[in-house]
Design an enzyme around this catalytic site. Structure first.
Site, PDB file in Angstrom:
ATOM      1  CD  GLU A 100      58.290  87.640  79.265  1.00  0.00           C
ATOM      2  OE1 GLU A 100      59.364  87.861  79.024  1.00  0.00           O
ATOM      3  OE2 GLU A 100      57.889  87.383  80.208  1.00  0.00           O
ATOM      4  NE  ARG A 128      44.572  54.841  66.314  1.00  0.00           N
ATOM      5  CZ  ARG A 128      43.454  54.719  66.845  1.00  0.00           C
ATOM      6  NH1 ARG A 128      43.518  54.016  68.126  1.00  0.00           N
ATOM      7  NH2 ARG A 128      42.358  55.089  66.121  1.00  0.00           N
ATOM      8  CG  HIS A 161      48.275  62.267  70.129  1.00  0.00           C
ATOM      9  ND1 HIS A 161      49.269  62.675  69.898  1.00  0.00           N
ATOM     10  CD2 HIS A 161      48.001  61.726  71.252  1.00  0.00           C
ATOM     11  CE1 HIS A 161      50.096  62.550  70.964  1.00  0.00           C
ATOM     12  NE2 HIS A 161      49.262  61.909  71.804  1.00  0.00           N
ATOM     13  CB  THR A 211      52.093  86.894  84.619  1.00  0.00           C
ATOM     14  OG1 THR A 211      51.779  86.871  83.038  1.00  0.00           O
ATOM     15  CG2 THR A 211      52.468  85.409  84.890  1.00  0.00           C
ATOM     16  CB  SER A 239      55.835  86.588  66.052  1.00  0.00           C
ATOM     17  OG  SER A 239      55.931  85.400  66.780  1.00  0.00           O
ATOM     18  CD  GLU A 240      52.641  89.618  64.401  1.00  0.00           C
ATOM     19  OE1 GLU A 240      52.814  89.633  65.884  1.00  0.00           O
ATOM     20  OE2 GLU A 240      52.414  88.718  63.788  1.00  0.00           O
ATOM     21  CB  ALA A 267      50.072 100.915  76.385  1.00  0.00           C
ATOM     22  N   GLY A 268      50.291  98.016  74.405  1.00  0.00           N
ATOM     23  CA  GLY A 268      51.027  96.651  74.466  1.00  0.00           C
ATOM     24  C   GLY A 268      52.344  96.537  73.872  1.00  0.00           C
TER      25      GLY A 268
HETATM   26  C1  LIG Z   1      48.794  85.061  79.358  1.00  0.00           C
HETATM   27  C2  LIG Z   1      49.522  86.598  79.308  1.00  0.00           C
HETATM   28  C3  LIG Z   1      50.341  87.039  80.079  1.00  0.00           C
HETATM   29  C4  LIG Z   1      50.792  88.318  79.941  1.00  0.00           C
HETATM   30  N1  LIG Z   1      51.829  88.730  81.248  1.00  0.00           N
HETATM   31  C5  LIG Z   1      52.029  89.925  81.195  1.00  0.00           C
HETATM   32  C6  LIG Z   1      52.764  90.586  82.178  1.00  0.00           C
HETATM   33  O1  LIG Z   1      53.262  89.770  83.151  1.00  0.00           O
HETATM   34  N2  LIG Z   1      53.317  91.781  82.140  1.00  0.00           N
HETATM   35  C7  LIG Z   1      52.898  92.773  81.045  1.00  0.00           C
HETATM   36  O2  LIG Z   1      53.331  93.773  81.132  1.00  0.00           O
HETATM   37  N3  LIG Z   1      52.177  92.035  79.962  1.00  0.00           N
HETATM   38  C8  LIG Z   1      51.649  90.799  79.951  1.00  0.00           C
HETATM   39  N4  LIG Z   1      51.146  90.591  78.907  1.00  0.00           N
HETATM   40  C9  LIG Z   1      50.745  91.111  77.875  1.00  0.00           C
HETATM   41  C10 LIG Z   1      51.660  90.993  76.652  1.00  0.00           C
HETATM   42  O3  LIG Z   1      53.051  91.185  76.830  1.00  0.00           O
HETATM   43  C11 LIG Z   1      50.790  91.822  75.505  1.00  0.00           C
HETATM   44  O4  LIG Z   1      49.650  91.234  75.086  1.00  0.00           O
HETATM   45  C12 LIG Z   1      51.729  91.839  74.234  1.00  0.00           C
HETATM   46  O5  LIG Z   1      52.810  92.576  74.397  1.00  0.00           O
HETATM   47  C13 LIG Z   1      51.147  92.391  72.982  1.00  0.00           C
HETATM   48  O6  LIG Z   1      50.399  93.384  73.395  1.00  0.00           O
HETATM   49  P1  LIG Z   1      48.883  93.530  73.045  1.00  0.00           P
HETATM   50  O7  LIG Z   1      48.031  92.688  73.578  1.00  0.00           O
HETATM   51  O8  LIG Z   1      48.327  95.104  73.609  1.00  0.00           O
HETATM   52  O9  LIG Z   1      48.691  93.712  71.626  1.00  0.00           O
HETATM   53  P2  LIG Z   1      48.809  94.940  70.628  1.00  0.00           P
HETATM   54  O10 LIG Z   1      50.187  95.662  70.801  1.00  0.00           O
HETATM   55  O11 LIG Z   1      47.524  95.563  70.399  1.00  0.00           O
HETATM   56  O12 LIG Z   1      49.126  94.195  69.198  1.00  0.00           O
HETATM   57  C14 LIG Z   1      48.013  93.722  68.369  1.00  0.00           C
HETATM   58  C15 LIG Z   1      48.465  93.105  66.992  1.00  0.00           C
HETATM   59  O13 LIG Z   1      49.170  94.204  66.516  1.00  0.00           O
HETATM   60  C16 LIG Z   1      50.598  93.972  66.160  1.00  0.00           C
HETATM   61  N5  LIG Z   1      51.483  94.938  66.128  1.00  0.00           N
HETATM   62  C17 LIG Z   1      51.437  95.728  67.139  1.00  0.00           C
HETATM   63  N6  LIG Z   1      52.269  96.842  66.694  1.00  0.00           N
HETATM   64  C18 LIG Z   1      53.167  96.405  65.681  1.00  0.00           C
HETATM   65  C19 LIG Z   1      54.052  96.903  64.826  1.00  0.00           C
HETATM   66  N7  LIG Z   1      54.818  97.966  64.895  1.00  0.00           N
HETATM   67  N8  LIG Z   1      54.265  96.165  63.905  1.00  0.00           N
HETATM   68  C20 LIG Z   1      53.552  95.065  63.389  1.00  0.00           C
HETATM   69  N9  LIG Z   1      52.678  94.552  64.123  1.00  0.00           N
HETATM   70  C21 LIG Z   1      52.417  95.123  65.314  1.00  0.00           C
HETATM   71  C22 LIG Z   1      50.875  92.889  67.216  1.00  0.00           C
HETATM   72  O14 LIG Z   1      51.907  92.228  66.895  1.00  0.00           O
HETATM   73  C23 LIG Z   1      49.484  91.930  67.240  1.00  0.00           C
HETATM   74  O15 LIG Z   1      49.480  91.070  66.259  1.00  0.00           O
HETATM   75  C24 LIG Z   1      50.277  89.127  79.026  1.00  0.00           C
HETATM   76  C25 LIG Z   1      49.487  88.647  77.905  1.00  0.00           C
HETATM   77  C26 LIG Z   1      49.024  87.283  77.996  1.00  0.00           C
HETATM   78  C27 LIG Z   1      48.070  86.879  77.048  1.00  0.00           C
HETATM   79  C1  LIG Z   2      35.044  66.329  67.873  1.00  0.00           C
HETATM   80  C2  LIG Z   2      35.069  65.085  66.873  1.00  0.00           C
HETATM   81  C3  LIG Z   2      33.943  64.479  66.402  1.00  0.00           C
HETATM   82  C4  LIG Z   2      33.783  63.494  65.736  1.00  0.00           C
HETATM   83  N1  LIG Z   2      32.824  62.985  65.108  1.00  0.00           N
HETATM   84  C5  LIG Z   2      32.688  61.799  64.570  1.00  0.00           C
HETATM   85  C6  LIG Z   2      31.297  61.132  63.966  1.00  0.00           C
HETATM   86  O1  LIG Z   2      30.395  61.567  64.263  1.00  0.00           O
HETATM   87  N2  LIG Z   2      31.539  59.858  63.569  1.00  0.00           N
HETATM   88  C7  LIG Z   2      32.419  59.054  63.325  1.00  0.00           C
HETATM   89  O2  LIG Z   2      32.346  57.960  62.840  1.00  0.00           O
HETATM   90  N3  LIG Z   2      33.829  59.623  63.826  1.00  0.00           N
HETATM   91  C8  LIG Z   2      33.775  60.999  64.209  1.00  0.00           C
HETATM   92  N4  LIG Z   2      35.215  61.405  64.778  1.00  0.00           N
HETATM   93  C9  LIG Z   2      36.246  60.763  64.572  1.00  0.00           C
HETATM   94  C10 LIG Z   2      37.298  61.204  63.501  1.00  0.00           C
HETATM   95  O3  LIG Z   2      36.385  60.877  61.914  1.00  0.00           O
HETATM   96  C11 LIG Z   2      38.443  60.374  63.781  1.00  0.00           C
HETATM   97  O4  LIG Z   2      39.002  60.946  64.849  1.00  0.00           O
HETATM   98  C12 LIG Z   2      39.404  60.662  62.434  1.00  0.00           C
HETATM   99  O5  LIG Z   2      38.894  59.775  61.307  1.00  0.00           O
HETATM  100  C13 LIG Z   2      40.877  60.112  62.635  1.00  0.00           C
HETATM  101  O6  LIG Z   2      40.888  58.675  63.138  1.00  0.00           O
HETATM  102  P1  LIG Z   2      41.593  58.408  64.335  1.00  0.00           P
HETATM  103  O7  LIG Z   2      41.250  59.605  65.280  1.00  0.00           O
HETATM  104  O8  LIG Z   2      41.290  57.081  64.871  1.00  0.00           O
HETATM  105  O9  LIG Z   2      43.073  58.665  63.952  1.00  0.00           O
HETATM  106  P2  LIG Z   2      43.999  57.316  63.312  1.00  0.00           P
HETATM  107  O10 LIG Z   2      43.265  56.771  62.126  1.00  0.00           O
HETATM  108  O11 LIG Z   2      44.515  56.516  64.266  1.00  0.00           O
HETATM  109  O12 LIG Z   2      45.266  58.594  62.668  1.00  0.00           O
HETATM  110  C14 LIG Z   2      46.357  58.610  63.570  1.00  0.00           C
HETATM  111  C15 LIG Z   2      47.187  59.479  62.414  1.00  0.00           C
HETATM  112  O13 LIG Z   2      47.962  58.753  61.908  1.00  0.00           O
HETATM  113  C16 LIG Z   2      47.460  59.252  60.462  1.00  0.00           C
HETATM  114  N5  LIG Z   2      47.240  58.143  59.456  1.00  0.00           N
HETATM  115  C17 LIG Z   2      46.447  56.989  59.478  1.00  0.00           C
HETATM  116  N6  LIG Z   2      46.562  56.296  58.428  1.00  0.00           N
HETATM  117  C18 LIG Z   2      47.397  56.903  57.728  1.00  0.00           C
HETATM  118  C19 LIG Z   2      48.046  56.416  56.420  1.00  0.00           C
HETATM  119  N7  LIG Z   2      47.520  55.601  55.587  1.00  0.00           N
HETATM  120  N8  LIG Z   2      48.818  57.429  55.685  1.00  0.00           N
HETATM  121  C20 LIG Z   2      49.233  58.627  56.521  1.00  0.00           C
HETATM  122  N9  LIG Z   2      48.951  58.933  57.847  1.00  0.00           N
HETATM  123  C21 LIG Z   2      47.876  57.961  58.372  1.00  0.00           C
HETATM  124  C22 LIG Z   2      46.309  60.083  60.565  1.00  0.00           C
HETATM  125  O14 LIG Z   2      46.061  61.185  59.404  1.00  0.00           O
HETATM  126  C23 LIG Z   2      46.681  60.866  61.778  1.00  0.00           C
HETATM  127  O15 LIG Z   2      47.622  61.832  61.807  1.00  0.00           O
HETATM  128  C24 LIG Z   2      34.980  62.604  65.385  1.00  0.00           C
HETATM  129  C25 LIG Z   2      36.098  63.027  66.026  1.00  0.00           C
HETATM  130  C26 LIG Z   2      36.303  64.161  66.717  1.00  0.00           C
HETATM  131  C27 LIG Z   2      37.519  64.494  67.209  1.00  0.00           C
END
Ligand SMILES: Cc1cc2nc3c(=O)[nH]c(=O)nc-3n(C[C@H](O)[C@H](O)[C@H](O)COP(=O)(O)OP(=O)(O)OC[C@H]3O[C@@H](n4cnc5c(N)ncnc54)[C@H](O)[C@@H]3O)c2cc1C
Ligand SMILES: Cc1cc2nc3c(=O)[nH]c(=O)nc-3n(C[C@H](O)[C@H](O)[C@H](O)COP(=O)(O)OP(=O)(O)OC[C@H]3O[C@@H](n4cnc5c(N)ncnc54)[C@H](O)[C@@H]3O)c2cc1C
Lengths: 256, 381
Positions: free
Chosen positions: B365, B270, B340, B160, B368-369, B131-132
């Protein structure tokens, strides 16, 4: 116990302070209660809590200083007074002390008067001593702990050489340092009270004094000269070699 | 029309902001990394009023009003999602049913205990394994009257604060026949025999906010632990969630604001292609959208909170504010990572954590649905 805490409104410590057109400016950085003064208010409130009585927060400044006073009220001060007068713009610490002393006299019968150790804008740290001097009261500076018994107060001073314990008869003037303990956060109840408080404004006329004369003036204020810094990395194959090169450099540059 | 905060609200925001900046934010990365609750900061929240935001003064609260509460929740969210969620659940869920439906004696006994910061906090258990969203049809946890006691059996999920609470207000079925008047709220102290609180759930984010499964095995509490009316538990829960949604909306805005601020300062520093990336239009558009949406969410939320403070209906507006603010937070945090680049994907930068924290907000709580369902019902009636 009648207690007074003096507070000042200053630019936030994170502000960049520069001189523009011969005037000190901190841009649009917010003004806050001088952080050291929060310790003064904390000390004042603790005395009130221990011995009963009231704490009055007083600030000298323009309208914006009401913020510092509201902070003090929110922390728990009973009342707040702003001293403001156009004739007080840019006065020095001695002139300030005369005004503050006049306020203490106007309130009358104060037992304890608290200041922060210094204000982070001027950083002079002498207004409290000057105020004590004008009032003819003992000055107990850098207080890290304060205990009152009857009309005697014992203060542990936190000074460069270590700790020093001094005592005096009340009334007395105190400055409070960080070692005293963290100032409390305002409470919501305090904030509610502070928000509603009407803060009275005292002018020089209310204090019954003439505009005091400054003995210090600032004919010119300028930014410190920019220093050109060049950075050189000394490299070498071993730490010994790097150290030798560094020593030679330091001797050549006449640093040593 | 007046868009200005009152003097009291302005000072309150500044105080909470300064507190969060000094005591909560510096620990945010650590509580997430270690999965530890920030008790040190929470102890200090008592005197401030942060643990009794909806509670009248005579029971140790600060009664800051609905706008005051969303102001504080935004600041807490800005500082640390985990700590903020615990405080939101405590104020919005754990204490509110007692404030609204509790007896004088219940208020006096339980509220001062959980507002001072010296004791533990409070929790509300609605959700169950089966029940959620659908509490009315799904709640199986049973409470039966035996002599002068309730005997509770069943299990709850996702509670929670369960491990850091003095009590858990539990939604139980008191009428096996079912229907909208078959549920009730019962206060269960956490030291009651038969109450088992499971280990903290392993979550994507909000790791410094403990969430637990709770099981009830012949848990016995006095009849007077019933909160509100027998059979009105569902209605009481839904009304409580209206307020809780304001908190979660505010928390989401705080998360978005923090991510946005980090993105702005990173974009200015940057450099790519010979200039700061802040000078690239692609980056500017993300920044402009974030600023606009944060502002829009805050207006929706303040309006809903204002309605509540006026004593007017605010269910639809709270749902709108929660829906928009939480989905907005996810977009803003997503783009903050984008700005970033690779560093946004790294744990060394706070936007990675904030994004994980923000993800919950469209689920807890009321998903979105469910918010859309609530809004649509109001529109179509
Ligand atoms: C970090 C965390 C903290 C929380 N803390 C608390 C707390 O303190 N106390 C507490 O009681 N609960 C708590 N919750 C539970 C939380 O409120 C529920 O997870 C939430 O209400 C959704 O219920 P469910 O997970 O059972 O999903 P479900 O109800 O199974 O929903 C699954 C999916 O179906 C969709 N769905 C369900 N019904 C419909 C409908 N009629 N129409 C369209 N879509 C629908 C939902 O939007 C969702 O996308 C917590 C959850 C998390 C993750
Ligand atoms: C898990 C992981 C694995 C990776 N593995 C590799 C790897 O194996 N080898 C390797 O060489 N690199 C690797 N990378 C690096 C990755 O390719 C770079 O992070 C990526 O190319 C972006 O460069 P940057 O992080 O320096 O961002 P930046 O270039 O600093 O970009 C910052 C922001 O500015 C935007 N931006 C930059 N220039 C422009 C422009 N002209 N116009 C519009 N927007 C712009 C970018 O889109 C971005 O939103 C890895 C990164 C991660 C996180």
């Amino acid at each position: 116990m009648k207690i007074i805490a003096f507070v000042k409104q200053v630019p936030d410590s994170a502000a960049t302070v520069v001189v523009e057109d011969g005037k000190v400016s901190w841009g649009d950085a917010p003004l806050v209660i001088n952080p050291w003064d929060e310790y003064a208010v904390e000390a004042a409130l603790q005395q009130k809590e221990a011995h009963g009585g009231t704490v009055t927060a007083i600030s000298m400044g323009d309208e914006s200083a009401k913020e510092a006073l509201k902070h003090a009220l929110a922390m728990g001060c009973n009342e707040a007074i702003l001293i403001s007068d156009p004739a007080l713009a840019n006065v020095d610490t001695r002139a300030t002390a005369e005004v503050l002393a006049a306020a203490v006299r106007k309130i009358g019968d104060a037992d304890m008067i608290f200041f922060g150790r210094q204000a982070i804008d001027g950083d002079a740290g002498i207004t409290p001593a000057q105020t004590a001097r004008i009032l003819g009261l003992p000055m107990l500076s850098f207080a890290a702990s304060i205990s009152v018994e009857g009309d005697t107060v014992k203060v542990e001073r936190s000074i460069e050489e270590g700790r020093q314990i001094v005592s005096a008869k009340l009334p007395a003037v105190f400055t409070v340092v960080k070692d005293f303990g963290e100032p409390r956060y305002p409470s919501f109840m305090g904030i509610r009270k502070a928000a509603r408080a009407q803060i009275p404004v005292w002018t020089l006329a209310d204090l019954g004094i003439e505009a005091p004369k400054s003995v210090v003036s600032w004919p010119e204020i300028m930014n410190p000269p920019k220093r050109e810094v060049t950075c050189e990395f000394i490299e070498g194959d071993s730490p010994e070699e790097i150290a030798e090169k560094l020593a030679d450099k330091l001797i050549a540059e006449k640093v040593l | 029309m007046n868009f200005e905060l009152t003097e009291e609200q302005r000072l309150w925001r500044k105080t909470v902001h300064d507190f969060v900046e000094a005591e909560v934010r510096p620990k945010a990365a650590e509580v997430d990394e270690k999965g530890e609750f920030n008790w040190e900061a929470v102890r200090k929240m008592g005197p401030l009023g942060l643990l009794g935001m909806n509670i009248p003064e005579e029971y140790g609260g600060a009664d800051v009003g609905a706008i005051g509460a969303v102001i504080a929740m935004e600041e807490l969210g800005w500082g640390c999602g985990s700590t903020a969620l615990a405080i939101a659940a405590h104020n919005g869920l754990g204490t509110l049913p007692i404030v609204h439906y509790g007896t004088e004696e219940q208020k006096k006994r339980w509220l001062p205990l959980v507002t001072s910061g010296q004791g533990k906090l409070s929790a509300l258990a609605l959700t169950e394994p089966g029940a959620g969203s659908d509490l009315q049809g799904g709640v199986r946890t049973r409470a039966e009257k035996v002599g002068n006691e309730w005997v509770i059996n069943g299990s709850k999920m996702w509670c929670t604060n369960a491990s850091i609470a003095e009590y858990i207000i539990t939604l139980v079925r008191t009428d096996p026949a079912g229907g909208s008047h078959s549920l009730s709220m019962i206060l269960v102290p956490t030291d009651t025999p038969g109450l088992h609180i499971g280990p903290a759930e392993k979550k994507m984010g909000l790791k410094g906010s403990p969430t637990h499964a709770v099981t009830y095995e012949d848990v016995r509490v006095p009849l007077e632990n019933l909160i509100g009316e027998e059979g009105r538990g569902l209605q009481q829960a839904l009304a409580t969630l209206d307020s809780g949604r304001l908190s979660i909306g505010a928390l989401a805005i705080g998360l978005a604001r923090a991510a946005h601020e980090y993105a702005v300062s990173y974009a200015k520093e940057r450099r790519a292609f010979g200039k700061p990336i802040a000078e690239l239009q692609a980056i500017q558009w993300m920044i402009a959208d974030a600023a606009t949406e944060i502002e829009a969410a805050r207006h929706l939320l303040y309006y809903a909170a204002w309605l509540k403070d006026q004593g007017r209906p605010f269910t639809k507006e709270a749902a709108m504010a929660k829906l928009f603010a939480t989905e907005m937070a996810e977009r803003v945090c997503r783009n903050a990572i984008q700005i970033h680049g690779g560093y946004g994907y790294s744990r060394e930068y706070p936007v990675e954590r904030i994004y994980r924290d923000a993800r919950l907000m469209t689920i807890g709580e009321g998903t979105s649905e469910i918010q859309r369902l609530v809004i649509a019902r109001h529109e179509l009636r």
